[in-house]
Scaffold this motif. Structure first.
Motif, PDB file in Angstrom:
ATOM      1  N   THR A   1     -21.360  85.103 -29.453  1.00  0.00           N
ATOM      2  CA  THR A   1     -22.256  84.859 -28.333  1.00  0.00           C
ATOM      3  C   THR A   1     -22.290  83.378 -27.961  1.00  0.00           C
ATOM      4  O   THR A   1     -22.365  83.021 -26.788  1.00  0.00           O
ATOM      5  CB  THR A   1     -23.676  85.352 -28.685  1.00  0.00           C
ATOM      6  OG1 THR A   1     -23.597  86.737 -29.003  1.00  0.00           O
ATOM      7  CG2 THR A   1     -24.639  85.159 -27.536  1.00  0.00           C
ATOM      8  N   THR A   2     -22.214  82.510 -28.952  1.00  0.00           N
ATOM      9  CA  THR A   2     -22.384  81.068 -28.705  1.00  0.00           C
ATOM     10  C   THR A   2     -21.169  80.212 -29.045  1.00  0.00           C
ATOM     11  O   THR A   2     -21.201  79.003 -28.827  1.00  0.00           O
ATOM     12  CB  THR A   2     -23.580  80.540 -29.519  1.00  0.00           C
ATOM     13  OG1 THR A   2     -23.357  80.792 -30.910  1.00  0.00           O
ATOM     14  CG2 THR A   2     -24.876  81.189 -29.071  1.00  0.00           C
ATOM     15  N   VAL A   3     -20.117  80.789 -29.559  1.00  0.00           N
ATOM     16  CA  VAL A   3     -18.999  79.991 -30.073  1.00  0.00           C
ATOM     17  C   VAL A   3     -18.289  79.168 -28.993  1.00  0.00           C
ATOM     18  O   VAL A   3     -17.764  78.097 -29.268  1.00  0.00           O
ATOM     19  CB  VAL A   3     -17.995  80.887 -30.849  1.00  0.00           C
ATOM     20  CG1 VAL A   3     -17.186  81.753 -29.898  1.00  0.00           C
ATOM     21  CG2 VAL A   3     -17.097  80.060 -31.736  1.00  0.00           C
ATOM     22  N   LEU A   4     -18.286  79.649 -27.769  1.00  0.00           N
ATOM     23  CA  LEU A   4     -17.563  78.936 -26.709  1.00  0.00           C
ATOM     24  C   LEU A   4     -18.296  77.711 -26.169  1.00  0.00           C
ATOM     25  O   LEU A   4     -17.705  76.935 -25.423  1.00  0.00           O
ATOM     26  CB  LEU A   4     -17.272  79.870 -25.534  1.00  0.00           C
ATOM     27  CG  LEU A   4     -16.097  80.801 -25.677  1.00  0.00           C
ATOM     28  CD1 LEU A   4     -15.883  81.583 -24.390  1.00  0.00           C
ATOM     29  CD2 LEU A   4     -14.833  80.079 -26.045  1.00  0.00           C
ATOM     30  N   ALA A   5     -19.545  77.520 -26.544  1.00  0.00           N
ATOM     31  CA  ALA A   5     -20.350  76.445 -25.965  1.00  0.00           C
ATOM     32  C   ALA A   5     -19.679  75.080 -26.082  1.00  0.00           C
ATOM     33  O   ALA A   5     -19.664  74.306 -25.126  1.00  0.00           O
ATOM     34  CB  ALA A   5     -21.735  76.415 -26.615  1.00  0.00           C
ATOM     35  N   VAL A   6     -19.106  74.781 -27.227  1.00  0.00           N
ATOM     36  CA  VAL A   6     -18.490  73.463 -27.422  1.00  0.00           C
ATOM     37  C   VAL A   6     -17.052  73.406 -26.910  1.00  0.00           C
ATOM     38  O   VAL A   6     -16.499  72.326 -26.745  1.00  0.00           O
ATOM     39  CB  VAL A   6     -18.524  73.035 -28.904  1.00  0.00           C
ATOM     40  CG1 VAL A   6     -19.948  72.844 -29.371  1.00  0.00           C
ATOM     41  CG2 VAL A   6     -17.811  74.036 -29.782  1.00  0.00           C
TER      42      VAL A   6
ATOM     43  N   GLY B   1     -22.405  79.615 -34.441  1.00  0.00           N
ATOM     44  CA  GLY B   1     -21.309  79.735 -33.480  1.00  0.00           C
ATOM     45  C   GLY B   1     -20.807  78.402 -32.952  1.00  0.00           C
ATOM     46  O   GLY B   1     -19.604  78.101 -33.055  1.00  0.00           O
ATOM     47  N   PRO B   2     -21.667  77.552 -32.401  1.00  0.00           N
ATOM     48  CA  PRO B   2     -21.176  76.252 -31.909  1.00  0.00           C
ATOM     49  C   PRO B   2     -20.635  75.353 -33.023  1.00  0.00           C
ATOM     50  O   PRO B   2     -19.678  74.604 -32.812  1.00  0.00           O
ATOM     51  CB  PRO B   2     -22.416  75.618 -31.267  1.00  0.00           C
ATOM     52  CG  PRO B   2     -23.292  76.764 -30.925  1.00  0.00           C
ATOM     53  CD  PRO B   2     -23.043  77.793 -31.984  1.00  0.00           C
ATOM     54  N   ILE B   3     -21.236  75.437 -34.198  1.00  0.00           N
ATOM     55  CA  ILE B   3     -20.741  74.629 -35.322  1.00  0.00           C
ATOM     56  C   ILE B   3     -19.332  75.077 -35.701  1.00  0.00           C
ATOM     57  O   ILE B   3     -18.420  74.259 -35.856  1.00  0.00           O
ATOM     58  CB  ILE B   3     -21.699  74.739 -36.527  1.00  0.00           C
ATOM     59  CG1 ILE B   3     -23.052  74.133 -36.167  1.00  0.00           C
ATOM     60  CG2 ILE B   3     -21.114  74.074 -37.764  1.00  0.00           C
ATOM     61  CD1 ILE B   3     -24.160  74.458 -37.137  1.00  0.00           C
ATOM     62  N   LEU B   4     -19.149  76.388 -35.839  1.00  0.00           N
ATOM     63  CA  LEU B   4     -17.829  76.932 -36.165  1.00  0.00           C
ATOM     64  C   LEU B   4     -16.839  76.659 -35.044  1.00  0.00           C
ATOM     65  O   LEU B   4     -15.693  76.281 -35.294  1.00  0.00           O
ATOM     66  CB  LEU B   4     -17.933  78.437 -36.434  1.00  0.00           C
ATOM     67  CG  LEU B   4     -16.627  79.151 -36.770  1.00  0.00           C
ATOM     68  CD1 LEU B   4     -16.045  78.619 -38.072  1.00  0.00           C
ATOM     69  CD2 LEU B   4     -16.861  80.650 -36.869  1.00  0.00           C
ATOM     70  N   GLY B   5     -17.283  76.816 -33.804  1.00  0.00           N
ATOM     71  CA  GLY B   5     -16.403  76.542 -32.665  1.00  0.00           C
ATOM     72  C   GLY B   5     -15.944  75.095 -32.641  1.00  0.00           C
ATOM     73  O   GLY B   5     -14.772  74.806 -32.388  1.00  0.00           O
ATOM     74  N   GLY B   6     -16.845  74.166 -32.896  1.00  0.00           N
ATOM     75  CA  GLY B   6     -16.479  72.747 -32.941  1.00  0.00           C
ATOM     76  C   GLY B   6     -15.507  72.442 -34.061  1.00  0.00           C
ATOM     77  O   GLY B   6     -14.538  71.695 -33.875  1.00  0.00           O
TER      78      GLY B   6
ATOM     79  N   LEU C   1     -13.390  74.600 -35.492  1.00  0.00           N
ATOM     80  CA  LEU C   1     -12.092  75.200 -35.134  1.00  0.00           C
ATOM     81  C   LEU C   1     -11.380  74.355 -34.068  1.00  0.00           C
ATOM     82  O   LEU C   1     -10.164  74.148 -34.157  1.00  0.00           O
ATOM     83  CB  LEU C   1     -12.289  76.627 -34.623  1.00  0.00           C
ATOM     84  CG  LEU C   1     -12.679  77.670 -35.663  1.00  0.00           C
ATOM     85  CD1 LEU C   1     -13.073  78.969 -34.999  1.00  0.00           C
ATOM     86  CD2 LEU C   1     -11.552  77.898 -36.654  1.00  0.00           C
ATOM     87  N   LEU C   2     -12.130  73.885 -33.102  1.00  0.00           N
ATOM     88  CA  LEU C   2     -11.556  73.077 -32.038  1.00  0.00           C
ATOM     89  C   LEU C   2     -10.995  71.769 -32.578  1.00  0.00           C
ATOM     90  O   LEU C   2      -9.906  71.344 -32.203  1.00  0.00           O
ATOM     91  CB  LEU C   2     -12.636  72.800 -30.989  1.00  0.00           C
ATOM     92  CG  LEU C   2     -12.218  72.357 -29.608  1.00  0.00           C
ATOM     93  CD1 LEU C   2     -11.299  73.389 -28.982  1.00  0.00           C
ATOM     94  CD2 LEU C   2     -13.440  72.144 -28.752  1.00  0.00           C
ATOM     95  N   THR C   3     -11.713  71.154 -33.493  1.00  0.00           N
ATOM     96  CA  THR C   3     -11.275  69.892 -34.074  1.00  0.00           C
ATOM     97  C   THR C   3     -10.044  70.071 -34.968  1.00  0.00           C
ATOM     98  O   THR C   3      -9.130  69.253 -34.937  1.00  0.00           O
ATOM     99  CB  THR C   3     -12.414  69.286 -34.920  1.00  0.00           C
ATOM    100  OG1 THR C   3     -13.547  69.087 -34.081  1.00  0.00           O
ATOM    101  CG2 THR C   3     -11.994  67.971 -35.560  1.00  0.00           C
TER     102      THR C   3
END
Length: 158
Positions: free
Chosen positions: A22-27, A146-151, A153-155
């Motif tokens: 739900t929130t992973v894409l935010a970052v 979600g945003p923590i994991l997304g950030g 993964l992105l990094t």
């Protein structure tokens, strides 16, 4: 120490992933805008497609779950959800990501409806409230993670 039934652990993990998604894409939105050449409208749909189809798909998902059966419906929804997550990682344009997120939302609706629908079957009336509480806790833990994991993964993996 509380011992949870295996089914409740599996259901909680499934709802945890829905909360994460739900929130992973935010970052990732700025990176997605650049890499996919996405417009502001596309960015809005990246985030909204999942939640819109999740909310709108719950009633049809319950009918599909009843017709397929709980086990087959849940397994199918988990496979579709995972497949769409994989598809989302390898899209080449905004339209593909929106479509993948929308289908993933429908699968999430099926997962949600079927797992919560199995609570009355698997748990005694005195235990149902606790089971729902554990599943909701898993969902709500997924939202801030979600945003923590997304950030992360992105990094580390973009």
């Amino acid at each position: 120490m509380v011992v949870l039934p295996k089914a409740l652990v599996a259901f909680s993990l499934a709802t945890l992933v829905i909360g994460l998604d739900t929130t992973v894409l935010a970052v990732a939105l700025p990176t997605l805008a650049q890499k996919l050449d996405a417009t502001q409208s596309d960015l809005l749909w990246f985030s909204t497609a999942f939640m819109l189809t999740l909310a709108g798909g719950m009633l049809p998902a319950s009918v599909i779950g009843d017709r397929l059966g709980r086990k087959k419906g849940l397994v199918a929804a988990l496979v579709i959800f995972g497949g769409c997550a994989f598809w989302s990682a390898y899209v080449s344009g905004p339209g593909q990501l929106i479509a993948a997120r929308a289908v993933m939302g429908l699968a999430a609706a099926m997962i949600t409806v079927i797992t919560f629908g199995m609570i009355p079957v698997l748990f005694a009336p005195a235990e149902r409230g606790k089971a729902v509480g554990v599943m909701m806790l898993a969902t709500f833990l997924g939202l801030p993670v979600g945003p923590i994991l997304g950030g992360w993964l992105l990094t580390n993996f973009w």
